[in-house]
Design a protein around this motif. Structure first.
Motif, PDB file in Angstrom:
ATOM      1  N   ASN A 140      -7.550   4.983  -4.231  1.00 53.22           N
ATOM      2  CA  ASN A 140      -6.499   4.487  -5.136  1.00 53.22           C
ATOM      3  C   ASN A 140      -5.163   5.228  -4.453  1.00 53.22           C
ATOM      4  N   GLU A 141      -4.104   4.903  -5.037  1.00 53.13           N
ATOM      5  CA  GLU A 141      -2.698   5.440  -4.527  1.00 53.13           C
ATOM      6  C   GLU A 141      -2.774   7.005  -4.478  1.00 53.13           C
ATOM      7  N   ASN A 142      -3.744   7.578  -5.334  1.00 56.57           N
ATOM      8  CA  ASN A 142      -3.697   9.209  -5.293  1.00 56.57           C
ATOM      9  C   ASN A 142      -4.661   9.644  -4.425  1.00 56.57           C
ATOM     10  N   GLY A 171     -10.777   8.033  10.908  1.00 55.05           N
ATOM     11  CA  GLY A 171      -9.573   7.023  11.055  1.00 55.05           C
ATOM     12  C   GLY A 171      -8.406   7.758  11.112  1.00 55.05           C
ATOM     13  N   HIS A 172      -7.258   7.034  11.308  1.00 51.11           N
ATOM     14  CA  HIS A 172      -5.791   7.819  11.201  1.00 51.11           C
ATOM     15  C   HIS A 172      -4.762   6.618  10.826  1.00 51.11           C
ATOM     16  N   SER A 173      -3.758   7.256  10.720  1.00 53.92           N
ATOM     17  CA  SER A 173      -2.560   6.579  10.384  1.00 53.92           C
ATOM     18  C   SER A 173      -2.023   5.766  11.474  1.00 53.92           C
ATOM     19  N   SER A 193      -1.542   6.775   0.599  1.00 54.09           N
ATOM     20  CA  SER A 193      -0.340   5.702   0.138  1.00 54.09           C
ATOM     21  C   SER A 193       0.886   6.346   0.707  1.00 54.09           C
ATOM     22  N   ALA A 194       0.698   7.467   1.218  1.00 52.23           N
ATOM     23  CA  ALA A 194       1.910   7.833   2.019  1.00 52.23           C
ATOM     24  C   ALA A 194       2.413   7.230   3.407  1.00 52.23           C
ATOM     25  N   VAL A 195       1.593   6.623   3.690  1.00 53.61           N
ATOM     26  CA  VAL A 195       1.593   5.941   5.245  1.00 53.61           C
ATOM     27  C   VAL A 195       1.729   4.594   4.991  1.00 53.61           C
ATOM     28  N   GLY A 224       0.174  -1.387  -4.790  1.00 59.10           N
ATOM     29  CA  GLY A 224      -0.704  -0.393  -5.461  1.00 59.10           C
ATOM     30  C   GLY A 224      -1.882  -0.920  -5.126  1.00 59.10           C
ATOM     31  N   VAL A 225      -2.392  -2.131  -4.310  1.00 51.86           N
ATOM     32  CA  VAL A 225      -3.628  -2.233  -4.060  1.00 51.86           C
ATOM     33  C   VAL A 225      -3.915  -2.216  -2.770  1.00 51.86           C
ATOM     34  N   LEU A 226      -5.044  -1.666  -2.288  1.00 53.52           N
ATOM     35  CA  LEU A 226      -5.356  -1.422  -0.956  1.00 53.52           C
ATOM     36  C   LEU A 226      -6.148  -2.771  -0.362  1.00 53.52           C
TER      37      LEU A 226
END
Length: 229
Positions: A140-142, A171-173, A193-195, A224-226
Motif C-alpha cells: 500500500n502507499e505506506n 527490483g528497483h525504482s 509510493s515515493a517513486v 493510491g492503487v498500485l
C-alpha cells in the motif's frame, strides 16, 4: 513514449519472440531478433549497459549477473527448453523493463502455463504468478522497499524456493539515470509510493535445481492503487 508505451513494446516483443523461436535457433540470434524488433517499434536505445535483451537458456537460467559482465551464450535452442528473456529498451530516456521465462516443448513455445508438461517448469512459472499477486496484495502507499523485500523473501522461502538475484534484491525504482536507482532490499526504508514507478522481478529456483524463473513488470501508484504499467 511513456512507461506504459515502453511496457507495451516489451509485451509485443516477447509475443513476437514466442512466435518465432524454433529449435536450432541460437540465443545470439534470439537476442538480435528482440533488439531489432524493439528498435523498429519505438525504442531508440537500451538503457542497461547497451544490451536490449539479456537471454539465458537451460541451466544458465539460474545465472544472475550484472549487465556490465553479460555475454550471450552460444546455446542452441532445443525442442524442449527453458528460456528467459529480460528486456531493457528506452526512448528519450524513458525506460521499459520486462522479463519473462518461456517454455518450449515439442518445438513450440507453450503459451498457457497450465499446458506445460514439465512439472518443475510449470510450477516455477506458477510460483512467479503467485509472487506478483502476493506483492499486489501486500503493498500500500505506506509500504517501504525494505518491508516488501522481507515479505517476498519470506514467501519465496516458505514455498521451498530460493532468491537467485546476485545482490539479493527484488527490483528497483525507475529513473532516468541508472546510477540513481534504489532497490527492494534490506535497509531501504523509502516508501514505494515515493517513486514514480518500480520494477518487481523475483528471480527464483528450487534449491539445487538447474533451472531458474523470472517475471518482471513495472508497477506504480495511480490514485493510491498500485497497478501494473
Amino acid at each position: 513514449m511513456t512507461i506504459h508505451e515502453m511496457q507495451s513494446l516489451n509485451r509485443a516483443t516477447i509475443e513476437h519472440a514466442s512466435k518465432v523461436i524454433v529449435p536450432g535457433m541460437t540465443l545470439i540470434e534470439l537476442r538480435k531478433l528482440c533488439e531489432e524488433y524493439m528498435l523498429s517499434h519505438g525504442a531508440d536505445s537500451f538503457w542497461y549497459w547497451d544490451v536490449g535483451a539479456f537471454v539465458f537458456a537451460g541451466d544458465k537460467t539460474t545465472v544472475s549477473v550484472s549487465g556490465r559482465e553479460y555475454k550471450t551464450d552460444d546455446h542452441i535452442i532445443e525442442p524442449n527448453d527453458i528460456i528467459t528473456i529480460d528486456l531493457s529498451p528506452q526512448s528519450n530516456c524513458i525506460w521499459g523493463d520486462y522479463a519473462r521465462t518461456l517454455i518450449v516443448e515439442n518445438g513450440k513455445t507453450v503459451k498457457d502455463v497450465e499446458q506445460i508438461q514439465n512439472d518443475e517448469w510449470r510450477n516455477g512459472l506458477k510460483m512467479e504468478v503467485y509472487l506478483h499477486e502476493a506483492m499486489l496484495g501486500f503493498v500500500n502507499e505506506n509500504t517501504s522497499f525494505e518491508a516488501l523485500f522481507y515479505y517476498i523473501n519470506d514467501q519465496i522461502k516458505a514455498r521451498g524456493y530460493v532468491n537467485l538475484d546476485f545482490l539479493g534484491n527484488l527490483g528497483h525504482s525507475i529513473v532516468k539515470d541508472k546510477k540513481h536507482r534504489i532497490y527492494i532490499e534490506k535497509g531501504n526504508t523509502e516508501k514505494l509510493s515515493a517513486v514514480e514507478a518500480f520494477t518487481f522481478e523475483p528471480h527464483i529456483s528450487l534449491p539445487g535445481s538447474l533451472y531458474g524463473y523470472k517475471k518482471e513488470n513495472i508497477y506504480g501508484f495511480n490514485g493510491g492503487v498500485l497497478t501494473e504499467l
